[in-house]
Design a protein around this motif. Structure first.
Motif, PDB file in Angstrom:
ATOM      1  N   ARG A   1     151.454 -25.074  17.941  1.00 31.66           N
ATOM      2  CA  ARG A   1     150.283 -26.052  17.325  1.00 31.66           C
ATOM      3  C   ARG A   1     150.014 -26.788  19.247  1.00 31.66           C
ATOM      4  NH1 ARG A   1     152.364 -28.532  14.534  1.00 31.66           N
ATOM      5  NH2 ARG A   1     152.849 -31.047  15.484  1.00 31.66           N
TER       6      ARG A   1
ATOM      7  N   ARG B   1     148.158 -23.900  21.254  1.00 25.53           N
ATOM      8  CA  ARG B   1     146.992 -23.650  20.308  1.00 25.53           C
ATOM      9  C   ARG B   1     146.004 -25.078  20.750  1.00 25.53           C
ATOM     10  NH1 ARG B   1     148.500 -21.575  14.584  1.00 25.53           N
ATOM     11  NH2 ARG B   1     147.776 -19.901  14.706  1.00 25.53           N
TER      12      ARG B   1
ATOM     13  N   GLU C   1     139.828 -18.185  19.905  1.00 27.65           N
ATOM     14  CA  GLU C   1     141.527 -18.136  18.677  1.00 27.65           C
ATOM     15  C   GLU C   1     142.574 -17.270  19.183  1.00 27.65           C
ATOM     16  OE1 GLU C   1     143.095 -18.407  15.030  1.00 27.65           O
ATOM     17  OE2 GLU C   1     141.132 -18.368  14.990  1.00 27.65           O
TER      18      GLU C   1
ATOM     19  N   GLN D   1     146.936 -15.440  16.449  1.00 28.24           N
ATOM     20  CA  GLN D   1     147.024 -15.982  14.497  1.00 28.24           C
ATOM     21  C   GLN D   1     147.813 -16.556  14.117  1.00 28.24           C
ATOM     22  OE1 GLN D   1     144.954 -12.828  13.207  1.00 28.24           O
ATOM     23  NE2 GLN D   1     143.910 -12.831  15.892  1.00 28.24           N
TER      24      GLN D   1
ATOM     25  N   TYR E   1     153.868 -15.749  13.057  1.00 25.98           N
ATOM     26  CA  TYR E   1     152.119 -15.577  14.625  1.00 25.98           C
ATOM     27  C   TYR E   1     152.470 -14.467  15.416  1.00 25.98           C
ATOM     28  CZ  TYR E   1     152.967 -20.739  13.626  1.00 25.98           C
ATOM     29  OH  TYR E   1     153.231 -21.286  13.601  1.00 25.98           O
TER      30      TYR E   1
END
Length: 238
Positions: free
Chosen positions: A193, A196, A207, A210, A217
């Protein structure tokens, strides 16, 4: 022209419900009851996506997925009653784009079909590339520094070295901590998190990482913008 969705499902009741819902939702469903019939149909016809049941009576769904992937990038969503991590990981590693467990909502399946199909829509290329320098521990996107912790850099480096590969949380833990310390899977989710968030600040709308629900992931060498695949931005490992 309506998108053709090949539905490969041996249970007539389930197939009938899906067929009617997809047709009413704007798709052109085609139903095949066995794996061999599905492969024969694909050899002579074109589809936009395959909804593939794993528990087929003749050829296992996993094998159907493998054969399709040998010659095609046709999107595949797997349907199964086996909700185990191993099944999900194996299916995704064989090239499935998504995974839905029975019993499922017809609305959810249709929504997942639309989402997967949107990923193939063309979008403008992205010029900014992610670079990772092992010697300095420095990460950049388009020349802009990304302030990562040591563990965050190691985690991103591990995934970027194998773009497209699905990593389970256990595999990521092993790659992050060489001393074998015991950490929870939530620790991985927390690091992902934060990574990202930092990548998003440097490259808004892209992005790079994923998530596969319940499986882990993957890092995309071609990051997604607005849910569609972007054909640039290769990760460079210095």
């Amino acid at each position: 022209m309506k998108p053709v969705v090949l539905l490969v499902e041996d249970e007539a009741r389930v197939a009938s419900l899906l067929f009617d819902y997809l047709r009413n939702d704007g798709f052109e469903p085609v139903w095949q009851q066995t794996g061999s019939d599905a492969l024969n149909w694909l050899a002579n016809n074109e589809a936009a996506l395959v909804l593939l049941d794993l528990g087929l009576p003749d050829i296992p769904g996993m094998e159907i997925c493998r054969r399709v992937r040998q010659s095609s990038g046709l999107p595949i969503i797997m349907l199964t009653g086996r909700d185990t991590e191993m099944d999900r990981v194996l299916g995704l590693e064989l090239g499935a784009d998504d995974y839905v467990c029975k019993p499922f909502s017809l609305r959810e399946v249709a929504a997942r079909v639309r989402t997967v199909l949107r990923r193939g829509l063309p979008v403008p290329a992205v010029r900014d590339a992610l670079t990772l320098d092992d010697e300095s521990g420095r990460a950049q996107i388009g020349g802009r520094d990304i302030q990562l912790t040591v563990v965050e850099f190691q985690l991103l480096r591990l995934m970027a070295a194998r773009p497209g590969r699905l990593f389970s949380r256990a595999q990521l833990i092993d790659g992050m901590y060489a001393d074998g310390r015991v950490v929870t899977e939530r620790t991985v989710d927390s690091h992902i998190r934060k990574i990202r968030q930092k990548l998003a600040l440097a490259a808004p709308g892209q992005e790079f990482i994923q998530s596969a629900y319940g499986a882990g992931y993957r890092f995309e060498a071609a990051p997604r913008r607005g849910g569609a695949l972007v054909p640039a931005a290769q990760a460079c490992l210095a």
